[in-house]
Design a protein around this motif. Structure first.
Motif, short mmCIF file in Angstrom:
data_model
loop_
_atom_site.label_atom_id
_atom_site.label_comp_id
_atom_site.label_asym_id
_atom_site.label_seq_id
_atom_site.Cartn_x
_atom_site.Cartn_y
_atom_site.Cartn_z
N THR A 208 -58.77 22.44 38.01
CA THR A 208 -60.15 22.12 37.63
C THR A 208 -61.19 22.67 38.59
O THR A 208 -62.38 22.64 38.29
CB THR A 208 -60.33 20.60 37.52
OG1 THR A 208 -59.97 19.99 38.77
CG2 THR A 208 -59.43 20.03 36.42
N VAL A 209 -60.78 23.15 39.76
CA VAL A 209 -61.76 23.68 40.72
C VAL A 209 -61.95 25.18 40.49
O VAL A 209 -61.09 25.85 39.91
CB VAL A 209 -61.32 23.42 42.19
CG1 VAL A 209 -61.22 21.94 42.45
CG2 VAL A 209 -60.00 24.12 42.48
N SER A 210 -63.07 25.69 40.95
CA SER A 210 -63.39 27.10 40.74
C SER A 210 -64.03 27.70 41.99
O SER A 210 -64.75 27.02 42.72
CB SER A 210 -64.36 27.23 39.56
OG SER A 210 -64.85 28.55 39.45
N ARG A 211 -63.76 28.98 42.20
CA ARG A 211 -64.37 29.70 43.33
C ARG A 211 -65.67 30.40 42.90
O ARG A 211 -66.26 31.12 43.71
CB ARG A 211 -63.41 30.77 43.86
CG ARG A 211 -62.28 30.25 44.70
CD ARG A 211 -61.60 31.40 45.42
NE ARG A 211 -62.36 31.87 46.56
CZ ARG A 211 -62.21 33.07 47.13
NH1 ARG A 211 -61.34 33.93 46.63
NH2 ARG A 211 -62.93 33.42 48.17
N GLN A 212 -66.07 30.18 41.72
CA GLN A 212 -67.26 30.87 41.22
C GLN A 212 -68.47 30.57 42.12
O GLN A 212 -68.77 29.42 42.41
CB GLN A 212 -67.57 30.42 39.79
CG GLN A 212 -68.64 31.25 39.11
CD GLN A 212 -68.77 30.91 37.63
OE1 GLN A 212 -68.06 30.04 37.13
NE2 GLN A 212 -69.67 31.58 36.94
N GLY A 213 -69.14 31.62 42.55
CA GLY A 213 -70.30 31.46 43.42
C GLY A 213 -69.96 31.43 44.90
O GLY A 213 -70.86 31.45 45.74
N ARG A 214 -68.67 31.37 45.25
CA ARG A 214 -68.26 31.40 46.65
C ARG A 214 -68.26 32.83 47.16
O ARG A 214 -67.78 33.74 46.47
CB ARG A 214 -66.88 30.78 46.83
CG ARG A 214 -66.76 29.32 46.34
CD ARG A 214 -67.61 28.37 47.16
NE ARG A 214 -67.39 26.99 46.77
CZ ARG A 214 -66.81 26.08 47.53
NH1 ARG A 214 -66.38 26.41 48.73
NH2 ARG A 214 -66.65 24.84 47.11
N LYS A 215 -68.76 33.05 48.36
CA LYS A 215 -68.95 34.41 48.86
C LYS A 215 -67.97 34.83 49.95
O LYS A 215 -67.85 36.00 50.26
CB LYS A 215 -70.39 34.57 49.38
CG LYS A 215 -71.46 34.38 48.31
CD LYS A 215 -72.85 34.55 48.90
CE LYS A 215 -73.92 34.37 47.83
NZ LYS A 215 -75.29 34.52 48.41
N GLU A 216 -67.30 33.88 50.57
CA GLU A 216 -66.42 34.22 51.69
C GLU A 216 -65.23 35.08 51.23
O GLU A 216 -64.63 34.82 50.18
CB GLU A 216 -65.91 32.96 52.37
CG GLU A 216 -66.97 32.18 53.14
CD GLU A 216 -67.41 32.89 54.41
OE1 GLU A 216 -66.84 33.95 54.73
OE2 GLU A 216 -68.33 32.38 55.07
#
Length: 369
Positions: free
Chosen positions: A46-54
């Motif tokens: 259910t979690v997402s990396r969308q928008g994460r920049k690292e």
């Protein structure tokens, strides 16, 4: 009198035999019971990396390709997790790295792996790397590595304190791909040459002095006390713990901007799974200790698979939206957060009492502040 003595010896042997028989069968019975389950449970990611920049990678250093057999399940979970979330996964086999192998001559592989990582980081493009022991597996993919990064731009490496003892965990850390970090890892690797002729604890024991060396010369007198009064005299895990407590007291009272150490409990990304008999909750992310040689064995660090794992995973299925179907859980391995946390808290309290005992030894002998 002789008849009585023979009778007593015979009775003693019989009692010992019964105790051993019962212990072995009780242990085997517990193992069998721990592996029972009613049905499989599959949960969505259910979690997402969308928008994460690292730009984050995961790195594991093994001695040779054959070592993967010992950690097959753990490696499958890490590789699948990496593919799904698009974290680069680097599994380095030391024996295949001819140039690096020549430069990393440490006799103890526990030290050599930090040397290998230090040199390999030059050819890795990731900004941050999560270093994992080979026996660390993703029990719950509903966590992101980003959540454990330091927001302080000065931080170059993040460690955590183990729950089971007084160590700073040497087998897993988050490291920024920087000149400072590469130099730190190489210093750690070469610390093998400075080990005392004692029960030193390999890189697990050395990491405490390695960290404190970053604060020299201001703490040198106290560090000398910890090393000369306790580390060089350690003969077993208990006496080694006295040195570790001594070092931990120093670490708590010194500022090293480049190093962050997360406290015991739910602050870190990983823990020893056997602490709760391989039972996990939503708060868990990575389990440590998935070695085939310890699976369902009557030895220290015994673990039971919380996953229904029969064959190696087909990693091609890890890149799509149904990657979560690979994590097939035994229903008996899952529990409420409150129940798992209670067990962890009890262990932390137990270790805290032991910490205080070692602290008393230090205080009595050295009037350590």
């Amino acid at each position: 009198m002789r008849t009585f003595q023979r009778y007593s010896i015979g009775l003693l042997i019989f009692v010992v035999f019964i105790i051993i028989f019962e212990e072995l069968n009780t242990g085997k019975g517990r193992i069998k019971l721990s592996n029972l389950y009613n049905h499989e449970v599959i949960r969505n990611i259910t979690v997402s990396r969308q928008g994460r920049k690292e730009n984050i990678g995961i790195v594991i250093v093994l001695n040779e390709v054959e070592d993967e057999k010992e950690y097959q399940m753990a490696l499958d979970t890490v590789r699948c997790y990496g593919r799904y979330f698009e974290y680069d996964v680097h599994v380095i086999h030391a024996e295949k790295e001819d140039v690096i192998k020549e430069k990393c001559q440490q006799k103890d592989f526990m030290f050599r792996r930090h040397c290998i990582l230090s040199l390999k980081m030059l050819s890795i493009s990731n900004t941050w790397l999560l270093f994992l022991d080979g026996d660390m597996g993703v029990i719950n993919p509903n966590h992101l590595i980003e959540d454990y990064l330091s927001v302080d731009r000065n931080t170059q490496i993040v460690f955590y304190n183990r729950i089971m003892n007084h160590e700073v965990m040497a087998g897993s850390y988050l490291v920024r791909n920087s000149h400072w970090s590469r130099r730190f890892l190489m210093f750690w690797a070469n610390f093998e040459k400075k080990l005392p002729r004692s029960f030193h604890g390999s890189d697990n024991g050395a990491i405490h002095s390695v960290i404190l060396n970053q604060a020299l010369p201001s703490i040198k007198p106290k560090l000398d006390i910890c090393e000369n009064e306790f580390w060089i005299k350690s003969t077993d895990y208990e006496s080694l713990s006295t040195y570790e407590v001594c070092a931990q007291e120093l670490i708590k009272n010194v500022s090293i901007p480049e190093i962050k150490i997360l406290p015991k409990g739910r602050f870190a990304w990983a823990r020893d799974g056997w602490l709760t008999d391989s039972i996990w909750s939503d708060t868990d992310f990575i389990f440590h200790g998935w070695q085939i040689k310890r699976k369902d064995k009557l030895i220290f660090g015994r673990w039971h698979s919380p996953l229904v794992y029969v064959d190696p995973w087909n990693l091609t299925t890890c890149s799509d939206k149904e990657a979560w179907k690979n994590w097939k859980y035994r229903d008996t391995s899952m529990a409420r957060i409150v129940d798992v946390d209670r067990k962890i808290f009890e262990k932390i309290q137990e270790e805290r009492k032991n910490y205080e005992e070692h602290l008393q030894i230090i205080s009595d002998h050295l009037q350590f502040e």
